[in-house]
Design a protein around this motif. Structure first.
Motif, PDB file in Angstrom:
ATOM      1  N   VAL A  12       0.849  -0.896  -0.475  1.00  0.00           N
ATOM      2  CA  VAL A  12      -0.073  -0.016   0.101  1.00  0.00           C
ATOM      3  C   VAL A  12       0.819   1.253   0.233  1.00  0.00           C
ATOM      4  CG1 VAL A  12       0.271   0.409   2.259  1.00  0.00           C
ATOM      5  CG2 VAL A  12      -1.890   1.499   1.215  1.00  0.00           C
ATOM      6  N   GLN A  13       0.496   2.243  -0.743  1.00  0.00           N
ATOM      7  CA  GLN A  13       0.775   4.052  -0.195  1.00  0.00           C
ATOM      8  C   GLN A  13       0.924   4.892   1.189  1.00  0.00           C
ATOM      9  OE1 GLN A  13      -0.267   5.921  -3.726  1.00  0.00           O
ATOM     10  NE2 GLN A  13       1.020   5.222  -5.197  1.00  0.00           N
ATOM     11  N   GLY A  15       0.619   6.855   3.217  1.00  0.00           N
ATOM     12  CA  GLY A  15      -1.058   7.001   3.410  1.00  0.00           C
ATOM     13  C   GLY A  15      -2.917   6.927   3.759  1.00  0.00           C
ATOM     14  N   GLY A  16      -2.270   5.219   2.754  1.00  0.00           N
ATOM     15  CA  GLY A  16      -3.120   4.622   3.124  1.00  0.00           C
ATOM     16  C   GLY A  16      -3.644   3.478   4.057  1.00  0.00           C
ATOM     17  N   SER A  17      -4.584   2.765   3.558  1.00  0.00           N
ATOM     18  CA  SER A  17      -5.166   1.880   5.071  1.00  0.00           C
ATOM     19  C   SER A  17      -4.826   0.377   4.469  1.00  0.00           C
ATOM     20  CB  SER A  17      -6.306   2.298   4.920  1.00  0.00           C
ATOM     21  OG  SER A  17      -6.776   3.753   5.402  1.00  0.00           O
ATOM     22  N   LEU A  18      -5.186  -0.808   5.792  1.00  0.00           N
ATOM     23  CA  LEU A  18      -4.732  -2.283   5.445  1.00  0.00           C
ATOM     24  C   LEU A  18      -5.432  -2.889   6.956  1.00  0.00           C
ATOM     25  CD1 LEU A  18      -1.386  -3.321   4.176  1.00  0.00           C
ATOM     26  CD2 LEU A  18      -3.811  -3.434   3.075  1.00  0.00           C
ATOM     27  N   ARG A  67      -3.640   5.617  14.926  1.00  0.00           N
ATOM     28  CA  ARG A  67      -3.931   5.550  13.500  1.00  0.00           C
ATOM     29  C   ARG A  67      -4.379   3.953  13.243  1.00  0.00           C
ATOM     30  NH1 ARG A  67       1.251   5.041  10.689  1.00  0.00           N
ATOM     31  NH2 ARG A  67       1.540   4.687  12.230  1.00  0.00           N
ATOM     32  N   GLN A  82      -6.829  -2.159  11.755  1.00  0.00           N
ATOM     33  CA  GLN A  82      -7.607  -1.963  10.932  1.00  0.00           C
ATOM     34  C   GLN A  82      -6.365  -0.811  10.958  1.00  0.00           C
ATOM     35  OE1 GLN A  82     -10.043  -1.377   8.477  1.00  0.00           O
ATOM     36  NE2 GLN A  82      -9.176  -0.189   8.173  1.00  0.00           N
ATOM     37  N   ASN A  84      -4.497   2.766   9.439  1.00  0.00           N
ATOM     38  CA  ASN A  84      -5.023   3.514   8.587  1.00  0.00           C
ATOM     39  C   ASN A  84      -3.736   4.924   8.415  1.00  0.00           C
ATOM     40  OD1 ASN A  84      -7.737   3.181   8.267  1.00  0.00           O
ATOM     41  ND2 ASN A  84      -8.526   4.502  10.210  1.00  0.00           N
ATOM     42  N   SER A  85      -3.723   5.536   7.938  1.00  0.00           N
ATOM     43  CA  SER A  85      -2.686   6.548   7.484  1.00  0.00           C
ATOM     44  C   SER A  85      -1.434   6.069   8.121  1.00  0.00           C
ATOM     45  CB  SER A  85      -2.682   7.725   8.365  1.00  0.00           C
ATOM     46  OG  SER A  85      -3.936   8.056   8.758  1.00  0.00           O
ATOM     47  N   LYS A  87       2.546   4.413   7.201  1.00  0.00           N
ATOM     48  CA  LYS A  87       3.799   5.114   6.668  1.00  0.00           C
ATOM     49  C   LYS A  87       5.047   3.945   6.634  1.00  0.00           C
ATOM     50  CE  LYS A  87       3.454   8.693  10.685  1.00  0.00           C
ATOM     51  NZ  LYS A  87       3.292   8.508  12.542  1.00  0.00           N
ATOM     52  N   VAL A 120       4.142  -0.480   3.082  1.00  0.00           N
ATOM     53  CA  VAL A 120       4.234   0.550   2.747  1.00  0.00           C
ATOM     54  C   VAL A 120       5.241   1.630   1.738  1.00  0.00           C
ATOM     55  CG1 VAL A 120       3.797   2.989   3.645  1.00  0.00           C
ATOM     56  CG2 VAL A 120       2.695   0.319   4.967  1.00  0.00           C
TER      57      VAL A 120
END
Length: 122
Positions: A12-13, A15-18, A67, A82, A84-85, A87, A120
């Motif tokens: 994931v880039q 700032g993304g989420s998984l 996060r 979860q 988020n954000s 890094k 990430v």
């Protein structure tokens, strides 16, 4: 005996989420507190988050507080993380684990999954 299987990792880039999942099996799995740990290359396995057996209490490492969110669905014998954000420094293999009580110490956990890779990119 408790068996744990993680899923949901990937690339994931920043700032993304998984959302990671940990499916537990075993007669008493829902009685255990559950934790997530991670291990980056060349580093020790570190605590990320934990949740007690009922889901009423949670605990987070400072590095992920605000996060990441840990939750559980005892009807499905599944624990979630979860994220988020995200890094680049969150890149690691993520492991779920089961313990008798809500703790952050790695050696207090009795059962471990095989891990799922989270990468990430910046």
């Amino acid at each position: 005996q408790v068996q744990l299987v993680e899923s949901g990792g990937g690339l994931v880039q920043a700032g993304g989420s998984l959302r990671l999942s940990c499916a537990a099996s075993g007669r008493t799995s829902r009685n255990y507190a559950m934790g997530w740990f991670r291990q980056a290359p060349g580093k020790e396995r570190e605590f990320v988050a934990a949740i007690n057996w009922s889901g009423g209490s949670t605990y987070y490492a400072d590095s992920v507080k605000g996060r990441f969110t840990i939750s559980r669905d005892n009807a499905k014998n599944t624990v979630y993380l979860q994220m988020n954000s995200l890094k680049p420094e969150d890149t690691a293999v993520y492991y779920c684990a089961a313990a008798r009580m809500l703790v952050a110490r790695r050696n207090e956990y009795d059962y471990w999954g095989q891990g799922t890779q989270v990468t990430v990119s910046s």
